[in-house]
Motif scaffolding. Sequence first.
Motif, short mmCIF file in Angstrom:
data_model
loop_
_atom_site.label_atom_id
_atom_site.label_comp_id
_atom_site.label_asym_id
_atom_site.label_seq_id
_atom_site.Cartn_x
_atom_site.Cartn_y
_atom_site.Cartn_z
N ARG A 1 2.24 1.59 -3.86
CA ARG A 1 1.43 1.31 -5.01
C ARG A 1 1.18 2.38 -5.87
O ARG A 1 1.33 2.34 -7.11
CB ARG A 1 0.05 0.65 -4.31
CG ARG A 1 -1.25 0.31 -5.48
CD ARG A 1 -2.14 -0.15 -4.84
NE ARG A 1 -3.06 -0.82 -5.82
CZ ARG A 1 -4.21 -0.23 -6.61
NH1 ARG A 1 -4.20 1.17 -6.51
NH2 ARG A 1 -4.89 -0.67 -7.34
N ALA A 2 1.08 3.46 -5.30
CA ALA A 2 0.78 4.77 -6.10
C ALA A 2 2.08 5.05 -7.10
O ALA A 2 1.99 5.33 -8.36
CB ALA A 2 0.31 6.02 -5.39
N ARG B 1 0.67 -1.15 -0.06
CA ARG B 1 -0.04 -0.06 -0.13
C ARG B 1 0.86 1.31 0.15
O ARG B 1 0.45 2.14 -0.73
CB ARG B 1 -0.92 -0.11 1.22
CG ARG B 1 -2.02 -1.21 1.22
CD ARG B 1 -3.34 -1.18 2.16
NE ARG B 1 -4.13 -2.29 1.95
CZ ARG B 1 -5.00 -2.19 1.10
NH1 ARG B 1 -4.90 -1.51 -0.02
NH2 ARG B 1 -5.67 -3.23 0.75
N GLU C 1 0.38 -3.09 -7.88
CA GLU C 1 -1.11 -2.67 -8.25
C GLU C 1 -2.16 -4.02 -8.22
O GLU C 1 -3.29 -3.44 -7.40
CB GLU C 1 -0.99 -2.54 -9.84
CG GLU C 1 -2.29 -2.03 -10.34
CD GLU C 1 -2.28 -1.32 -11.67
OE1 GLU C 1 -3.39 -1.07 -12.06
OE2 GLU C 1 -1.27 -1.56 -12.24
N GLU D 1 -8.48 -2.18 -6.68
CA GLU D 1 -9.27 -1.27 -6.29
C GLU D 1 -10.57 -1.92 -5.39
O GLU D 1 -11.00 -1.05 -4.41
CB GLU D 1 -9.94 -0.43 -7.41
CG GLU D 1 -8.75 0.07 -8.38
CD GLU D 1 -8.00 1.22 -7.62
OE1 GLU D 1 -8.75 1.80 -6.56
OE2 GLU D 1 -7.02 1.68 -8.14
N ALA E 1 2.40 4.73 -11.24
CA ALA E 1 2.93 5.84 -11.94
C ALA E 1 3.88 5.73 -12.94
O ALA E 1 4.36 6.23 -13.94
CB ALA E 1 3.11 6.82 -11.06
#
Length: 948
Positions: A209-210, A206, A229, A234, A214
Amino acid sequence: MTSHSAIHPLTGFAQDLRAAGFLGEIDTDRALRAAKSTDNSVYQITPDLIVAPMDAADLARLTQVLARPGFADLHVTARGGGTGTNGQSLNRGIIVDTRRHMHRLLAVDAKAGWAEVEPGMVLDDLNDQLRPLGWFFAPETSTSTRCTIGGMVSTDASGKGSRIYGKTSDNVLGLEIALPQGLLSSLAPTPGWAAPMLARAEAAVRAGRAAFIANTPRLNRRFTGYDLERACPEAGGFEWWRLFLGAEGTLGLISRIRVKLRRTPAEKRLLVAGIDSFAHALAAATPLLEAEPTAVEVMDERVQALAEQAGILSRLPAALQAGAGQRIAYIFVEFNGDDAALLAGRVEQARRIAATLPGAGAIHAAADLAEIRELWAIRSAGVGLLGKVDGRARPVAFVEDCVVPPENLPAFVHDFLAVLTAHGLGFGIYGHVDVGCLHIRPALDIDADADRAKLVSVSDAVFALTRKHGGIFWGEHGKGVRGAYLKGWIGPEAYAALQAVKAAFDPQGRFNPGKLVSPRDDIMGIASTPFRPFNAPEGDALTRAFRCNGNAQCLSYAASTPMCPSFKATADLRHSPKGRADALREWHKSRDPALEADLLGVLDGCLGCKACASSCPVQVDIPTMRGAFYADYFARHARPLADRLTLLAERHSAWAVAMQPVAAPLWPIAARLAGRLIGAVDMPDRLARRLPRRLRLRAADLAPGAPPLPDRSVILVQDWFSALFDGGLHRDMIAGFQALGYQPRVLQMRPAGKAAQAMGHRAGFQAMAARLVALLDAAAATGAPLIGMDPAFVMQLRQDYPKAGFSPAAVMMPQEFLAAQKLPARTLALRDASPVRLMMHCTEASARPAAAQEWARVFAALAIPVETPAIGCCGMAGLYGHQARHQTVSRKLFEMSWRKHVTDDMQLGATGFSCRCQVERLSPAKARHPLGLIAAALGACPRPKAQE
């Protein structure tokens, strides 16, 4: 628990592992370690210990023993088929061989569409077992005959059809892993002991992940391995097992895999088009996608030329074959589905598009499944030939699976080829243009410092090009040592998250260390990882061992293919052409006496069938190199008594044939005595009867001034085993040729030196070969065709004699001669048209793939129904199947491939003496030479008695 204060950690580990109840093999054999030190890459890392677990419980025992304090520094790497192109499963420490025993299909739910397998199961094996149920596992790799599901999961492999079916990670539903506390399954409730570990992993995922999202392009061939991911979708939850897909064993040992199945399409079509240049073929991909194909693949002119030289393209439809000196690129367009009419429309649409493309030539559409398989096999075989090119520099897989958006592919290829041109490098290209993935293999001499520098420079440049064109550096074959680029590609924030995931599952950093992710500064580099020796000195007898590139076609699981019988029977890598080549190469370099001792055992297990000399893309001829090794070894050591007696028997076999009438009554006693002396069983207990003088052709009959042979004469050439022991063959071939209107004469036997050559007795072989060549030349001067009586003997003349500097007169096989003849019309009056099942000798089948079709044409001309099933080695292989020490392998091979074909009442034919002996030895059936069956069908030869 054993105290290891004075014991080497590996020795203590092996002892404790066995004491813990480990059921599989634990091995430090140097030949096996050499075999596990390479893959399909240019790298070589020799492990210290090989373990081959029997099942998941064995894997759990392994991890439990590894968790003991005394073994904290031992490294562990899982290995499947060993087909990685960048050292994925190479490492020091312990190699866990899952291919050898953990290859079972554990469960199938045909209603829900899933299967559970062990990690060592081969892809083709899985799909062969699923086929009757109407399902298949979708990723179609070019190495499907030997790659394992565990290896596919670990590298997130993909191949043909991935635009529709996705990568391996798109077709996995869950995993089970082995940990010291037990087995952890994603498909079962999480045990309490695993909760803290998974919590740490989830927190790491977590946190990064972003940043991960990217830095990863949105492509069909998506980036995988530590997939932050998908691990946290989601919709919520934590799917920890997705982190293992593409992680290359760096997170732990996988013990069970649940895969998603897909319905086998009812219809399949394939369009193959010839294009005048690769540039035009590449530009064709986008227009062809309008027809909604399952896959679009290309093969460039260089690969086409190699395939043409090897004779592979002769199997293409005539319209697609190149003219003399013509260079052609090929496009393969496949369509799958259940609606035949819909597919027909798509194929026609693709045909119209292809016909209007620049440079378009012939177009062929195939609907027959057998033809489609054959056309794809031609494409796959052509690619394998890239390793066969002459010279010290050869195409190398190190930047070969880059992926870019398909619309960017032409510009990417333009820039890529500019890089290669700037470095002065040749190359070959093939691949999956529908998903923007081309396999481009630059030619390098890895022994040369300058070319190693080019490997780094080209890698750096191509890595930069993937960034420029919105792609991924690793699109199909995993990362391996190319994981050195991962940190720079993914960025520091995401990479820190990957490190935290690694720490959660592997806090000691012991699983496949130095690959992909590490908390330490110890990631292997593309130039700092040890390279395998690439070339032997000019003219060296072991040159082919150095040219083995690890493509590993010899590791095919299928019992119905000839190469390699000893590996098929044992699943032991050292008993394969690849494994033996690795061990020979290492011995050549080190001359280590301990390795030499292990190598003797490995070479002794070779059946000498020569399938590797024909079926291997680079023709790694193990029997010939074994002879070279024996020549060196026995120049320094005494030969065993059994070998000396065998050499003596061959050398004096012509005398034994002349003495047949006198020796025959004594032979049963002599055979038993000889068997004891040479360690043999089931030796032939009767000598063949001497032929009447009118059927024999002596050397004196060939002297100048001798009467000419009658019209339609054929000269039958025999080897020493056939001459001494196979009276049935003499009767069948003579009767068969006579029934077809020929005048057969059996040439005086002179030994070909096969045993001497195999055992490295060069002087003996040279002397026998010279005498036989002189006799064959004299026989050929009569103008009558020379026809070999046994296929292994004929192939020795064709394969081995030229390598030894001899040019014997042409000796044909019976079907070659007869298939080219117009058989006399009177022979069509059959008395018995019972169907025949004809089994081909494995040496013949691999060296001359057309042999079965030639026999089929002969039988068809006589209106005799015949089937020629695909089979592997029967397990006899001359003396091999008689040697007591080889009985387990010999009998297993017969059970694997031949048994099912000899259990009914159909007439059975076999072209090889060894094959007929094995059938009679291990079954109630009796096989005859096909000419005997033809003679019987024409009423010219009675069925044989039980003993001849």
